[in-house]
Design an enzyme around this catalytic site. Structure first.
Site, PDB file in Angstrom:
ATOM      1  CB  SER A  42       3.577 -21.464  38.846  1.00  0.00           C
ATOM      2  OG  SER A  42       4.057 -20.529  39.787  1.00  0.00           O
ATOM      3  CG  ASP A 333       6.286 -14.627  34.908  1.00  0.00           C
ATOM      4  OD1 ASP A 333       6.897 -14.694  35.994  1.00  0.00           O
ATOM      5  OD2 ASP A 333       5.447 -15.483  34.555  1.00  0.00           O
ATOM      6  CG  HIS A 336       7.062 -17.887  37.439  1.00  0.00           C
ATOM      7  ND1 HIS A 336       5.945 -17.274  36.940  1.00  0.00           N
ATOM      8  CD2 HIS A 336       6.642 -18.737  38.387  1.00  0.00           C
ATOM      9  CE1 HIS A 336       4.872 -17.752  37.553  1.00  0.00           C
ATOM     10  NE2 HIS A 336       5.266 -18.638  38.438  1.00  0.00           N
TER      11      HIS A 336
END
Ligand SMILES: *[C@@H]1O[C@H](CO)[C@@H](O)[C@H](O)[C@H]1NC(C)=O
Length: 370
Positions: A42, A333, A336
């Site tokens: 991600s 977040d 990340h």
């Protein structure tokens, strides 16, 4: 009479548009690689999971709040590490593999295979549902190669591949969504941190060897960052107050050191005509966390978007209200970095000293004649 001052008005429009363009698409550099291939998780997924049955998605507001295309599936407020590295290399961010429009001429600048929750090990992240693991990403790259073979001669393809750069950002999910989740995954019962790092590195080495066999010659391999410092881990309360979770950070040493050794080994004659580069993400990110003010950061221990302790217990949900001063936050977040932090990492990868990027940096990698 009506047009008096019209020239000046147009001038202002053009300057503002140019500034906006530079801001949203980044610095335009001369093209330094034929293509960029991106594999990973991600940290660099740019929309692959949008097309998968996965709980790990970021194609909703406020993800992309500062990105000119809005929410795209990037797990960031705007551009990811590989987007910004692409800016430095003068190659536009390659499109996501799973997007059906990623075909024809659109694959000529590279393709992004990265998938949120994907890891080096097949099972890592499986509780999130579908994802492209390292193995699947290599298979997907072979699909692209088949398309390229129909588009250029064998000689040209060899040249094209050897002038391109493969960026592989893996490892975080093998820890966060495997080794550190003993209730869902058994690996920590069977492997100590050294043995687990070796398991990961053996898998990675096998796939690197396969990609070399397929014709790739330039590899950039960042290690894992200080995962014990991300808001999700801080929120576990396992660290001393105001400190990262040291036990988690220490666990990553064998992987990062082993990856650096692997690079030495692969550069030492076993893979002629190729260059493998290790990125010291742990060190560069550690610098950001140790001296945030030097990079313009004010908040390093809370997510910009999230709920609960350190805004890291529940990650950024649809329509959540993020922080306002996003350039002052290290973390977007629970898991990340913000675009601002990605920019520091990408710049150090591109032009940093050997302590950041070993044995050469990405700029030198791009210029290397193989
Ligand atoms: C191979 O590359 C050369 C030089 O760029 C080009 O002129 C030629 O058309 C290419 N051939 C094929 C079959 O792609």
């Amino acid at each position: 009479m009506v047009n008096k001052g019209g020239h000046r008005w147009w001038f202002v429009v053009v300057v503002v548009a140019a500034l906006w363009w530079t801001n949203v698409v980044g610095q335009q550099q001369p093209r330094q690689a034929s293509a960029i291939w991106v594999m990973g998780d991600s940290l660099v997924d740019n929309g692959n999971n949008n097309f998968l049955r996965s709980m790990a998605k970021a194609n909703y507001y406020p993800y992309g709040i500062d990105y000119y295309r809005g929410p795209t599936g990037r797990f960031c407020n705007a551009r990811t590490f590989s987007d910004i590295l692409g800016d430095w290399l003068g190659v536009a961010a390659p499109p996501p593999f799973s997007d059906p429009t990623t075909a024809g001429n659109r694959i000529l600048g590279g393709v992004n295979y990265a998938s949120a929750a994907g890891g080096i090990l097949e099972e890592s992240g499986q509780h999130y549902g579908e994802r492209y693991t390292l193995n699947q990403q290599v298979v997907n790259f072979e699909t692209t190669l088949g398309q390229l073979r129909n588009m250029m001669s064998a000689t040209n393809l060899t040249q094209f591949l050897s002038n391109s750069i493969m960026v592989m950002i893996f490892g975080s999910n093998d820890y966060i969504n495997n080794y550190l989740m003993p209730n869902l995954y058994a690996t920590s019962r069977f492997y100590n941190p050294e043995a687990f790092a070796n398991l990961l590195l053996n898998h990675l080495a096998r796939q690197l060897h396969a990609l070399y066999g397929l014709g790739l010659r330039k590899f950039f391999l960042p290690g894992v960052g200080p995962l014990g410092c991300i808001p999700n881990q801080l929120a576990t309360g396992q660290g001393a107050p105001g400190r990262c979770v040291d036990s988690v950070n220490q666990m990553l040493g064998p992987y990062n050191e082993g990856l650096k050794r692997l690079v030495d080994q692969f550069n030492g004659g076993s893979h002629p005509g190729a260059m493998f580069v290790y990125g010291n993400t742990y060190g560069a990110f550690g610098d950001i966390l140790n001296t945030p003010a030097r990079y313009g950061f004010v908040v390093r221990d809370r997510a910009c978007c999230g709920v609960g302790r350190n805004q890291g217990q529940i990650t950024c949900l649809p329509l959540a209200t993020p922080c306002f001063n996003r350039n002052q936050y290290v973390f977007w977040d629970a898991f990340h970095p913000t675009q601002a932090a990605n920019a520091v990492l990408a710049q150090r990868a591109y032009s940093g000293p050997p302590t950041d990027c070993y044995p050469i940096n990405v700029q030198q990698l791009a210029q290397l004649k193989l």
